[in-house]
Design an enzyme around this catalytic site. Structure first.
Site, PDB file in Angstrom:
ATOM      1  CE  LYS A   1     -10.718  -8.693   7.938  1.00  0.00           C
ATOM      2  NZ  LYS A   1     -10.693  -8.054   9.242  1.00  0.00           N
TER       3      LYS A   1
ATOM      4  CB  CYS B   1     -10.168  -4.315  13.906  1.00  0.00           C
ATOM      5  SG  CYS B   1     -10.082  -4.069  12.140  1.00  0.00           S
TER       6      CYS B   1
ATOM      7  CB  CYS C   1      -7.121  -3.481   5.334  1.00  0.00           C
ATOM      8  SG  CYS C   1      -7.105  -1.931   6.187  1.00  0.00           S
TER       9      CYS C   1
ATOM     10  CD  GLU D   1     -10.265 -10.644  -8.123  1.00  0.00           C
ATOM     11  OE1 GLU D   1     -10.581 -11.006  -9.269  1.00  0.00           O
ATOM     12  OE2 GLU D   1     -11.001  -9.962  -7.409  1.00  0.00           O
TER      13      GLU D   1
ATOM     14  CD  GLU E   1      -3.256   0.371   2.045  1.00  0.00           C
ATOM     15  OE1 GLU E   1      -4.162  -0.409   1.687  1.00  0.00           O
ATOM     16  OE2 GLU E   1      -3.168   0.816   3.202  1.00  0.00           O
TER      17      GLU E   1
ATOM     18  CD  GLU F   1      -2.246   0.014  -4.025  1.00  0.00           C
ATOM     19  OE1 GLU F   1      -2.397  -0.314  -2.836  1.00  0.00           O
ATOM     20  OE2 GLU F   1      -3.174   0.014  -4.842  1.00  0.00           O
TER      21      GLU F   1
ATOM     22  CB  SER G   1      -5.388   0.447  -1.493  1.00  0.00           C
ATOM     23  OG  SER G   1      -4.574  -0.695  -1.418  1.00  0.00           O
TER      24      SER G   1
ATOM     25  CD  GLU H   1     -11.591  -9.909   3.192  1.00  0.00           C
ATOM     26  OE1 GLU H   1     -11.414 -10.344   4.343  1.00  0.00           O
ATOM     27  OE2 GLU H   1     -10.857  -9.064   2.658  1.00  0.00           O
TER      28      GLU H   1
END
Ligand code: SF4
Ligand code: SF4
Ligand code: SF4
Ligand code: FES
Ligand code: FES
Lengths: 583, 157
Positions: free
Chosen positions: A360, A511, A301, A369, A280, A283, A321, A363
């Site tokens: 998650k 989180c 994230c 991907e 990141e 980037e 990102s 996810e």
């Protein structure tokens, strides 16, 4: 200075700041007024009536959770009549609540169950009428069981006002009132982003995380499987709460515990957070220096945030990102790098992520991907709450476990990796490394205090190589729009973007306040958990991701260079606009 | 009654009420009056125009009995569940209708031909049990007659 009011609670004199509720004032004199609908983190909905108290000289009962203490009040919180009314309130709730405690996710950790136990309710004077409302487990992340709903309104408040998602609502009225997405659709057809904040605030088993413990036991018992595991930053700061320990870093006991449960290798998501930063920050450097793509760069994230963006703000995709979330990165590395180095068969690996998060769970199958290794990179996600239950099932005395270390190949982390779990942490970690990438020198002082703390939107400027970098940090999805609207406004007027770099985390506090974390979170607790992470960072000798020797080794031996072809294939993903409602 | 195609119609209604107090309820009223129900597509569009979450619109629609979410069936069957009818066997009649038409009360049959509703005393208790189809009253209904009664309402109409 606020005015001080004087009053009496059960005959005890009390002084409190004007505006203090009777409920909070009572706590100061060690009086516990029972509550059910009120959550300490949320505004009162005043719907249950359990907290009623009497004021001498008036025959009206007041709700302590939403009534401020007034000068001269003489309050009684407990007498036979009050207790009797409260008991009736509970009995009425039970009359349309299933007797499922023994088989409920919330067994032993339920606010309603606890009250019923405290009141010693043994009989049901009212006939039980259960409503025929179906369970909804369509999201694979949070599960709705409306029959267990006591209509406190916490989830609706959180989903609509804090998160601005409006997936949940109260439909119909009176006896028919129920929580539901708009219309008779499933939650995964609604705008729900799976953040789990509803489940973290629900007092009962009406909204819970999808329970995947069984799958993990099964994998652990399967001799054909090679089970590996990772823990997210925020888990170490909160798991102790489930065992009565607040504000304690449990990292090393967790490593020991997971080995005892039977995992063959124990990794740390913090390591992958360091990888995320390498990618990141690169980037960011590219966008800033080479101007390859437009600024601001926005962090990606948090899967709940990604889902929210794809549904509500898809015009921002170009700013996102492309970097995957840390646990996905660790997943793909465990089934490529790790297996190659150790001569293991990736098809045999079962990778379990222990996360503070329910999103998650969604996810891990959100797009192709997420199977970049050729297999599903993460097999199972457990929330912190589930791990706590699993520990209890396993009969391990968690708090007395000796310290152990993680398996170093994918386990050693820099201080930057661990602060990912708090709002502002990803930004701070990225700045430490981006500074190095841009200037070629390391920071003298690595802390950026201005990005820490619980303010909903944090804006600040940081100097990098004589250039002022403007950043914004938002947590709690309800804070996002203000920040993005500034970006849109500038674009419309062809002005320079208001920010260079934006960090978003869906959950309030980041989180540490995740939707899968132990119950009863308040800002005080969020700060305590965050403090654990910042302390861990301070205690580390290596504070910046690019200095982590295991990261250097990973790039030399396997990934080659950040944003190179291999990282591109394994560590990056794509985004796509999604409809807010599927029907 | 036209099929809701909307965008244009809705815009007009929205413009009329925009920025007025209680506008959401008034707009929904107009839609309900025009179509006999509030179609989901209309609510979705409305949500975009007004920048009001769909969940909020549904909170309003489901709060008031006045609003319907389903297109009304061509023929409305109203089964009386008042005391007299209840005692004279209305539950049996209702059950028979549900089975014959494969429909729950408050909903339409799959072909949209009938809507089944339950109502309070229709004011002709002497004829109990009573049911109405559209504006026609059927008294002293027997379970065995129901099939015949329904067949009066063919598809071709
Ligand atoms: S998971 Fe988040 S978005 Fe989904 S219903 Fe719960 S609070 Fe709303
Ligand atoms: S689902 Fe839980 S949080 Fe939501 S209203 Fe019902 S009991 Fe309260
Ligand atoms: S902030 Fe953290 S816990 Fe919350 S949704 Fe995002 S990743 Fe999950
Ligand atoms: S706790 Fe006060 S009304 Fe529910
Ligand atoms: S009770 Fe049915 S018509 Fe009166």
């Amino acid at each position: 200075m606020k005015k001080i009011v004087k009053a009496k609670i059960n005959g005890i004199l009390i002084r409190a700041e004007e505006g203090t509720t009777i409920l909070d004032a009572a706590k100061k004199v060690q009086v516990k007024i029972p509550t059910l609908c009120k959550h300490p983190d949320l505004k009162p909905s005043a719907s249950c009536g359990l907290c009623i108290v009497k004021v001498k000289g008036s025959n009206k009962m007041l709700r302590a959770c939403c009534t401020p203490l007034d000068e001269g009040m003489d309050i009684i919180t407990h007498d036979p009549e009050i207790v009797d009314i409260r008991r009736t309130v509970l009995e009425l709730i039970l009359s349309n609540h299933p007797n499922d405690c023994l088989k409920c996710d919330r067994n032993n950790d339920c606010e309603l169950q606890k009250l019923v136990a405290d009141f010693g309710i043994r009989q049901s004077p009212f006939t039980q009428v259960l409503r025929d409302l179906p369970i909804d487990n369509s999201t694979k992340a949070v599960e709705l069981e409306p029959q267990k709903c006591i209509l406190c309104g916490r989830c609706v408040d959180v989903c609509q006002n804090r998160q601005d998602v409006w997936a949940l609502s109260f439909l119909e009225r009176g006896m028919q009132t129920r929580i539901s997405p708009a219309g008779d659709i499933l939650l995964n057809e609604s705008p729900c982003v799976k953040c789990g904040q509803c489940s973290a605030h629900c007092p009962t088993g009406a909204i819970v995380e999808q329970d995947d413990i069984g799958k993990v036991w099964e994998a652990l018992l399967d001799p054909d499987k090679y089970c590996v595991v990772q823990i997210a930053p925020a888990v170490r700061a909160s798991i102790g709460e489930a065992f009565g320990l607040t504000g304690k870093n449990m990292t090393k006991q967790l490593y020991a515990l997971l080995r005892r449960l039977g995992f063959k290798a124990v990794f740390d998501t913090n390591f992958a957070a360091d990888v995320t930063i390498m990618e990141e920050a690169s980037e960011f450097e590219e966008r800033l220096i080479k101007g390859t793509k437009s600024l601001p760069l926005i962090t990606s994230c948090c899967p709940a945030w990604v889902d929210f963006m794809e549904k509500f703000h898809s015009d921002m995709i170009e700013h996102f990102s492309s970097c995957k979330s840390p646990h996905e990165i660790l997943g793909v590395l465990s089934k490529t790098y790790y297996t190659q180095k150790n001569g293991l068969d990736p098809s045999k690996i079962t990778m379990v992520s222990i996360m503070p998060c329910t999103a998650k769970k969604y996810e891990i199958t959100r797009s192709n991907e997420m199977s970049a290794s050729g297999f599903q990179d993460i097999d199972i996600v457990l929330s912190t709450r589930e791990l706590a239950r699993m520990i209890k099932q396993a009969g391990i005395d968690f708090l007395s476990l000796p310290d152990e270390e993680a398996d170093s190949m994918l386990g050693e982390y820099a201080g930057a990796g661990v602060i990912f779990g708090a709002t502002g942490g990803v930004m701070e970690a990225a700045l430490r490394t981006a500074y190095y990438f841009v200037t070629g020198t390391d920071l003298g002082k690595v802390e950026f205090e201005s990005v820490r703390g619980l303010k909903g939107i944090k804006e600040t400027e940081i100097e990098v190589a004589g250039k002022k970098i403007r950043i914004a940090i938002a947590h709690g999805l309800g804070n996002v729009e203000i920040v993005l609207d500034k970006v849109r406004e500038a674009k419309k007027n062809n002005q320079e973007p208001p920010y260079h770099f934006i960090e978003v985390m869906a959950c309030p506090g980041g989180c540490v306040g995740g939707g899968g974390q132990p119950y009863m979170v308040t800002d005080e607790l969020r700060l305590k958990r965050a403090k654990v992470l910042y302390q861990d960072d301070t205690d580390k000798q290596i504070r910046c991701s690019h200095q982590n020797p295991y990261i250097k080794r990973l790039y030399t031996e396997f990934l080659e260079k950040p944003l190179g072809p291999k990282p591109e294939k394994l560590l990056h993903t794509k985004y796509t606009p999604r409809p807010i409602y599927k029907r | 009654m036209t099929e809701p195609k909307l965008s244009e119609d809705i815009k007009k209604v929205v413009e009329k009420w925009r920025n007025k107090k209680g506008s959401l309820v008034m707009i929904l009223h107009e839609i309900q009056n025009a179509y006999g129900y509030v179609p989901r597509e209309t609510s979705l569009e409305l949500s975009k125009y007004l920048d009001v979450p769909l969940a909020q619109i549904y909170e309003v629609i489901t709060f008031y009995n006045y609003f319907k979410l389903e297109k009304p069936g061509t023929h409305r069957i109203a089964v009386c569940m008042g005391t007299a009818c209840y005692l004279k066997g209305a539950p049996v009649i209702l059950q028979e209708l549900k089975e014959l038409l494969d429909v729950e009360e408050g909903h339409n049959t799959k072909d949209g031909l009938f809507a089944l509703d339950v109502v309070r005393c229709l004011g002709c208790c002497g004829l109990a049990p009573v049911m109405m189809i559209d504006s026609k009253v059927y008294g002293k209904v027997k379970k065995e007659e129901i099939m015949n009664i329904l067949s009066e309402y063919g598809k071709e109409e």
